[in-house]
Design a protein around this motif. Structure first.
Motif, mmCIF file in Angstrom:
data_model
loop_
_atom_site.group_PDB
_atom_site.id
_atom_site.type_symbol
_atom_site.label_atom_id
_atom_site.label_comp_id
_atom_site.label_asym_id
_atom_site.label_seq_id
_atom_site.Cartn_x
_atom_site.Cartn_y
_atom_site.Cartn_z
ATOM 1 N N ARG A 1 -0.483 -5.070 -11.126
ATOM 2 C CA ARG A 1 0.705 -5.475 -10.379
ATOM 3 C C ARG A 1 0.469 -5.359 -8.874
ATOM 4 N NH1 ARG A 1 2.711 -2.255 -14.411
ATOM 5 N NH2 ARG A 1 3.346 -0.591 -12.987
ATOM 6 N N LYS A 2 -0.221 -4.330 -8.449
ATOM 7 C CA LYS A 2 -0.534 -4.170 -7.027
ATOM 8 C C LYS A 2 -1.386 -5.318 -6.511
ATOM 9 C CE LYS A 2 -0.503 0.909 -6.928
ATOM 10 N NZ LYS A 2 -1.348 2.121 -6.768
ATOM 11 N N ALA A 3 -2.344 -5.762 -7.314
ATOM 12 C CA ALA A 3 -3.228 -6.851 -6.886
ATOM 13 C C ALA A 3 -2.427 -8.122 -6.628
ATOM 14 C CB ALA A 3 -4.300 -7.093 -7.945
ATOM 15 N N ILE B 1 4.376 -2.093 -3.252
ATOM 16 C CA ILE B 1 3.057 -1.727 -3.774
ATOM 17 C C ILE B 1 2.993 -0.218 -4.022
ATOM 18 C CG2 ILE B 1 0.584 -1.655 -3.226
ATOM 19 C CD1 ILE B 1 1.047 -4.238 -1.583
ATOM 20 N N LYS B 2 3.690 0.547 -3.170
ATOM 21 C CA LYS B 2 3.619 2.006 -3.250
ATOM 22 C C LYS B 2 4.260 2.557 -4.515
ATOM 23 C CE LYS B 2 3.793 2.467 1.801
ATOM 24 N NZ LYS B 2 4.568 3.010 2.943
ATOM 25 N N TYR C 1 0.565 -18.538 -5.611
ATOM 26 C CA TYR C 1 -0.722 -18.345 -4.928
ATOM 27 C C TYR C 1 -1.371 -17.023 -5.355
ATOM 28 C CZ TYR C 1 -3.715 -17.283 -0.848
ATOM 29 O OH TYR C 1 -4.761 -16.936 -0.021
ATOM 30 N N ALA C 2 -0.528 -16.020 -5.594
ATOM 31 C CA ALA C 2 -1.037 -14.687 -5.948
ATOM 32 C C ALA C 2 -1.473 -14.579 -7.400
ATOM 33 C CB ALA C 2 0.037 -13.646 -5.652
ATOM 34 N N GLY C 3 -1.190 -15.591 -8.209
ATOM 35 C CA GLY C 3 -1.592 -15.538 -9.607
ATOM 36 C C GLY C 3 -0.642 -14.778 -10.506
#
Length: 497
Positions: free
Chosen positions: A81-83, A129-130, A208-210
């Motif tokens: 998920r962070k990626a 992200i954190k 774009y992020a997949g």
């Protein structure tokens, strides 16, 4: 997945042939309605693009797809998920200038406002992200030698997100980013007036992020087309909404009836209090910004300026001089401070407030004017706090100034409203300021600053008719997850029967 140069070179042109469609299950999908909606530039009313609206049936189908997608997404690792979140941030970084340009053209916000909005949206994305790790944390609670207790956080499921026209990118992202980070899927409806800024750009970033298909879905439609389908769908576990208190009450009633959670940021009537010992010059600086940024079209905007009588005249004189100097016009001009209101209805509302105030005897200390779709600043003094002008969320460049006989009365006036979102106090005595801040009935109070403040790591939200729930880390984690208790019996238990 598209590469950086392909995305950057085609972003603005895609408003007419790709981004003007709903994004459903990873596919840019044209609406099935017979109705179309023209998205226009609020400054000159030129058409940016036309959108065929999604139907209620399409919305229902979208929730089914989101529910299926969430089952897989909710099982992904924090690193996965962070990626995705980091890759979405990359999209906003490399397309920064074009996104700001789009915000200017679609929302009527100035370059300054649009830059701030993009910055805030990226802060929420970065903060999310954190707390992607929260699903993998297990809290152990003291038990006995025979039993241990584990507390887990699980994704809620499908989150229904509805965002407004004023800060569409930021106010959409603060729901979408934490929802995705915490393993949920989202069905999102931006205000159709700002469909690109509030929805399509975010969908494009996550494409774009997949992000797997169906985890984020953006439906371009309006309420006459879909009714309450964003609120009542059986798969919706939480309704995130930013908008008016009237609509918030309707959402709250439906959510309560159907046992759904809500995160509601609603209307505001934010007081800006200038105490007798305040630095008047700095208070004026703050009040000018906090009243007139984005033409006053912000829920946290200063709506009532309450000034101790000892500094009232001094404050008014300086405030009017500053208001007169504010540049206005085309928001794409970097020197512009006051741009257009979002639509004709908002302009007519603002002018009606002014006319009613005049009829009721308020003093128009600075008479603004309408120039095209721009209203220049109005300053109205000697306002009665019980008047419709003072009790209405104006959403326009209209400053109302109220005289208080004492600092204590200023606090009483500040609290005399059904709203309780943001507030400010200007004083030289910081300790007393903190004491008084706790007496103001609002979710947020800012000492020696204006009322328009936001950050991804504070408990953002209001009291009274200004909303329910809190955004920001870690408070939003509680809102957007389910808490589960798992007990482990380590020794065979003897039962009484």
């Amino acid at each position: 997945m598209q590469n950086y140069q392909e995305v950057k070179s085609s972003l603005l042109s895609q408003c007419k042939n790709v981004l003007n469609k709903s994004y459903i299950n990873g596919i840019w999908t044209e609406g099935n309605s017979d109705r179309t909606y023209d998205i226009v530039n609020p400054y000159d009313r030129s058409v940016i693009s036309s959108v065929k609206l999604a139907t209620a049936e399409q919305v229902e189908d979208t929730f089914e797809l989101a529910n299926n997608a969430q089952k897989t997404w909710g099982q992904t690792s924090a690193d996965e998920r962070k990626a995705v979140l980091r890759k979405a941030m990359e999209y906003f970084t490399v397309n920064r200038e074009e996104i700001i340009e789009l915000l200017v053209h679609e929302t009527g916000g100035t370059i300054l406002k649009s830059s701030v909005e993009l910055h805030l949206a990226m802060e929420f994305l970065e903060e999310s992200i954190k707390y992607a790790d929260e699903l993998e944390k297990v809290r152990e609670v003291s038990g006995t030698a025979e039993k241990t207790h584990h507390i887990h956080r699980l994704p809620l499921g499908v989150i229904s997100s509805i965002s407004p026209f004023n800060f569409p990118l930021n106010l959409s992202m603060r729901t979408i980013a934490p929802a995705i980070a915490l393993g949920n899927s989202v069905v999102h409806k931006p205000d159709i007036q700002v469909a690109f800024s509030g929805g399509s750009i975010i969908a494009k970033a996550f494409e774009y992020a997949g992000l797997p298909n169906g985890v984020l879905n953006v439906v371009l439609t309006d309420i006459p087309e879909i009714g309450d389908s964003m609120l009542t769908n059986k798969h919706t576990k939480l309704i995130g909404f930013t908008g008016s208190s009237a609509v918030g009450r309707h959402i709250g009633a439906l959510a309560g009836r159907n046992l759904k959670r809500v995160a509601l940021e609603l209307g505001g009537n934010s007081p800006f209090i200038v105490l007798s010992d305040a630095n008047v010059e700095q208070a004026v600086n703050a009040a000018i910004f906090g009243k007139f940024i984005h033409q006053g079209q912000i829920c946290m905007i200063i709506n009532r300026i309450i000034v101790n009588e000892n500094v009232y005249d001094q404050f008014i004189e300086a405030f009017i001089e500053r208001a007169k100097s504010l540049t206005y016009g085309d928001p794409s001009d970097p020197n512009t401070i006051i741009g257009p209101l979002i639509n004709e209805t908002q302009i007519e509302k603002a002018l009606s407030y002014i006319e009613r105030a005049k009829q009721q005897g308020a003093t128009v200390a600075l008479e603004g004017q309408r120039i095209g779709n721009v209203l220049t600043p109005y300053v109205i003094t000697d306002v009665d706090n019980s008047s419709p002008l003072a009790q209405t969320e104006l959403f326009a460049p209209i400053a109302t100034i109220i005289k208080a006989e004492s600092d204590e009365e200023a606090i009483q006036i500040a609290n005399d409203t059904e709203y309780g979102l943001s507030s400010s106090i200007f004083t030289s005595d910081l300790q007393r300021g903190q004491t008084l801040a706790l007496q103001i009935e609002s979710g947020m109070t800012h000492i020696n600053d204006q009322t328009v403040n936001d950050a991804p790591n504070i408990p953002f939200g209001g009291t009274k008719a200004s909303g329910l729930g809190r955004f920001g880390n870690p408070w939003v984690v509680e809102e957007f997850t389910e808490t589960k208790w798992v007990s482990i019996q380590t020794v065979d238990r003897k039962y009484p029967f």
